[in-house]
Write a protein that holds these residues in place. Structure first.
Motif, PDB file in Angstrom:
ATOM      1  N   ASN A  71       0.839  -1.201   0.000  1.00  0.00           N
ATOM      2  CA  ASN A  71       0.000   0.000   0.000  1.00  0.00           C
ATOM      3  C   ASN A  71       0.872   1.249   0.000  1.00  0.00           C
ATOM      4  N   MET A  72       0.392   2.298  -0.700  1.00  0.00           N
ATOM      5  CA  MET A  72       1.086   3.576  -0.787  1.00  0.00           C
ATOM      6  C   MET A  72       0.442   4.642   0.087  1.00  0.00           C
ATOM      7  N   THR A  73      -0.756   4.387   0.555  1.00  0.00           N
ATOM      8  CA  THR A  73      -1.478   5.364   1.371  1.00  0.00           C
ATOM      9  C   THR A  73      -1.701   4.803   2.781  1.00  0.00           C
ATOM     10  N   LEU A  74      -1.927   5.708   3.733  1.00  0.00           N
ATOM     11  CA  LEU A  74      -2.205   5.351   5.128  1.00  0.00           C
ATOM     12  C   LEU A  74      -1.058   4.584   5.776  1.00  0.00           C
ATOM     13  N   LEU A  75       0.188   4.889   5.363  1.00  0.00           N
ATOM     14  CA  LEU A  75       1.327   4.147   5.882  1.00  0.00           C
ATOM     15  C   LEU A  75       1.562   4.396   7.371  1.00  0.00           C
ATOM     16  N   ASN A  76       1.075   5.516   7.878  1.00  0.00           N
ATOM     17  CA  ASN A  76       1.217   5.776   9.307  1.00  0.00           C
ATOM     18  C   ASN A  76       0.236   4.954  10.132  1.00  0.00           C
ATOM     19  N   LEU A  77      -0.730   4.319   9.452  1.00  0.00           N
ATOM     20  CA  LEU A  77      -1.763   3.553  10.146  1.00  0.00           C
ATOM     21  C   LEU A  77      -1.699   2.064   9.843  1.00  0.00           C
ATOM     22  N   LEU A  78      -1.354   1.733   8.595  1.00  0.00           N
ATOM     23  CA  LEU A  78      -1.454   0.340   8.156  1.00  0.00           C
ATOM     24  C   LEU A  78      -0.402   0.039   7.100  1.00  0.00           C
ATOM     25  N   LEU A  79       0.263  -1.108   7.235  1.00  0.00           N
ATOM     26  CA  LEU A  79       1.225  -1.576   6.249  1.00  0.00           C
ATOM     27  C   LEU A  79       0.794  -2.960   5.774  1.00  0.00           C
ATOM     28  N   VAL A  80       0.629  -3.089   4.457  1.00  0.00           N
ATOM     29  CA  VAL A  80       0.217  -4.360   3.875  1.00  0.00           C
ATOM     30  C   VAL A  80       1.233  -4.770   2.813  1.00  0.00           C
ATOM     31  N   ASN A  81       1.889  -5.890   3.016  1.00  0.00           N
ATOM     32  CA  ASN A  81       2.805  -6.467   2.033  1.00  0.00           C
ATOM     33  C   ASN A  81       2.213  -7.782   1.535  1.00  0.00           C
ATOM     34  N   GLU A  82       1.898  -7.809   0.259  1.00  0.00           N
ATOM     35  CA  GLU A  82       1.204  -8.959  -0.328  1.00  0.00           C
ATOM     36  C   GLU A  82       2.061  -9.595  -1.412  1.00  0.00           C
ATOM     37  N   THR A  83       2.061 -10.915  -1.460  1.00  0.00           N
ATOM     38  CA  THR A  83       2.759 -11.655  -2.506  1.00  0.00           C
ATOM     39  C   THR A  83       1.790 -12.616  -3.174  1.00  0.00           C
ATOM     40  N   VAL A  84       1.750 -12.566  -4.502  1.00  0.00           N
ATOM     41  CA  VAL A  84       0.894 -13.465  -5.284  1.00  0.00           C
ATOM     42  C   VAL A  84       1.785 -14.228  -6.261  1.00  0.00           C
ATOM     43  N   VAL A  85       1.588 -15.543  -6.339  1.00  0.00           N
ATOM     44  CA  VAL A  85       2.400 -16.381  -7.219  1.00  0.00           C
ATOM     45  C   VAL A  85       1.482 -17.261  -8.059  1.00  0.00           C
ATOM     46  N   TYR A  86       1.734 -17.270  -9.379  1.00  0.00           N
ATOM     47  CA  TYR A  86       1.034 -18.169 -10.295  1.00  0.00           C
ATOM     48  C   TYR A  86       2.055 -19.154 -10.866  1.00  0.00           C
ATOM     49  N   THR A  87       1.790 -20.439 -10.707  1.00  0.00           N
ATOM     50  CA  THR A  87       2.651 -21.486 -11.264  1.00  0.00           C
ATOM     51  C   THR A  87       1.771 -22.598 -11.840  1.00  0.00           C
ATOM     52  N   PRO A  88       2.306 -23.393 -12.793  1.00  0.00           N
ATOM     53  CA  PRO A  88       1.539 -24.543 -13.280  1.00  0.00           C
ATOM     54  C   PRO A  88       1.291 -25.529 -12.144  1.00  0.00           C
ATOM     55  N   ASP A  89       0.106 -26.092 -12.118  1.00  0.00           N
ATOM     56  CA  ASP A  89      -0.218 -27.096 -11.110  1.00  0.00           C
ATOM     57  C   ASP A  89       0.614 -28.347 -11.375  1.00  0.00           C
ATOM     58  N   GLU A  90       1.334 -28.835 -10.359  1.00  0.00           N
ATOM     59  CA  GLU A  90       2.217 -29.990 -10.531  1.00  0.00           C
ATOM     60  C   GLU A  90       1.458 -31.222 -10.993  1.00  0.00           C
ATOM     61  N   ARG A  91       0.203 -31.350 -10.586  1.00  0.00           N
ATOM     62  CA  ARG A  91      -0.569 -32.541 -10.943  1.00  0.00           C
ATOM     63  C   ARG A  91      -1.137 -32.449 -12.347  1.00  0.00           C
ATOM     64  N   MET A  92      -1.254 -31.244 -12.872  1.00  0.00           N
ATOM     65  CA  MET A  92      -1.797 -31.047 -14.216  1.00  0.00           C
ATOM     66  C   MET A  92      -1.137 -29.808 -14.840  1.00  0.00           C
ATOM     67  N   PRO A  93       0.185 -29.852 -15.056  1.00  0.00           N
ATOM     68  CA  PRO A  93       0.923 -28.664 -15.489  1.00  0.00           C
ATOM     69  C   PRO A  93       0.516 -28.121 -16.851  1.00  0.00           C
ATOM     70  N   ALA A  94      -0.045 -28.969 -17.701  1.00  0.00           N
ATOM     71  CA  ALA A  94      -0.386 -28.521 -19.050  1.00  0.00           C
ATOM     72  C   ALA A  94      -1.737 -27.824 -19.126  1.00  0.00           C
ATOM     73  N   GLY A  95      -2.552 -27.914 -18.069  1.00  0.00           N
ATOM     74  CA  GLY A  95      -3.894 -27.366 -18.202  1.00  0.00           C
ATOM     75  C   GLY A  95      -4.473 -26.714 -16.972  1.00  0.00           C
TER      76      GLY A  95
END
Length: 227
Positions: free
Chosen positions: A97-121
């Motif tokens: 977040n870029m706003t309200l840093l004096n009140l709240l800090l949010v660090n988020e990580t999102v990852v997209y990877t092929p599913d190991e059980r069905m990597p092609a689809g």
């Protein structure tokens, strides 16, 4: 500090999900996202990685008790830095977040990877957010963090449904055009240019507010580079 975690399987290939990620806003369900601006985009030809920095503006209903604390801010802004790794087939997005840093800090990580059980689809979506509120009163911190975790959960459910709709459209276009991402040569560079054009067609300008936040990006650049 509170942790929010979420995971989901999309029944689409990693290439389709990665392409749809650039045009998922706006959609009819994620109405809280009002604009997406590309701040920087560069390609690392040796690593075969596309790195993009974006500024996302959101507008959401805030509880009365929290509005009394934060004031009348209409928009909140989020900085997103993403890397698309074509060799390892991984899309990583880090958001803060870029706003309200004096009140709240949010660090988020999102990852997209092929599913190991069905990597092609099938593609695995994994999300984790660290939420930290600041206040001399622990009760207020806990209340803000609990509200933030609850809101993350609500947005995650709505976001998945909205993204499914975007993915369906992208998959249709994918089949019609026969586009397959197999390498990082002239074809992928053409796709990057087309994605960039599409993104600018669908985003909205938030004018002076965006300009003021861009100045904050510069001031806080060193801070976020450590995240």
């Amino acid at each position: 500090m509170k942790i929010f975690e979420s995971s989901h399987l999309f029944n689409y290939t990693w290439e389709q999900v990665s392409a749809a990620n650039w045009v998922k806003y706006p959609n009819e369900l994620s109405t809280h996202v009002v604009s997406v601006d590309i701040l920087n985009r560069e390609v690392d030809p040796e690593r075969h990685v596309l790195k993009t920095e974006r500024l996302i503006a959101c507008k959401q209903a805030v509880p009365r008790w929290l509005r009394a604390i934060i004031g009348g801010e209409e928009y909140s802004f989020v900085r997103e830095v993403s890397e698309v790794d074509l060799v390892n087939r991984k899309l990583i997005m880090k958001l803060a977040n870029m706003t309200l840093l004096n009140l709240l800090l949010v660090n988020e990580t999102v990852v997209y990877t092929p599913d190991e059980r069905m990597p092609a689809g099938r593609t695995l979506f994994q999300q984790e957010a660290e939420i930290t509120a600041f206040s001399p009163f622990s009760g207020i911190c806990n209340k803000i963090e609990d509200w933030s975790v609850e809101r993350f959960g609500q947005n995650a459910q709505v976001g998945k449904r909205g993204f499914e709709g975007v993915l369906e459209l992208v998959a249709q276009k994918w089949e019609e055009s026969g586009v397959l991402v197999k390498g990082f040569g002239h074809s992928i560079m053409k796709e990057i240019d087309e994605v960039n054009d599409m993104t600018h067609e669908v985003i909205h300008d938030v004018g002076e507010k965006t300009s003021s936040v861009l100045s904050e990006v510069t001031k806080l650049g060193s801070y976020f580079s450590r995240s």
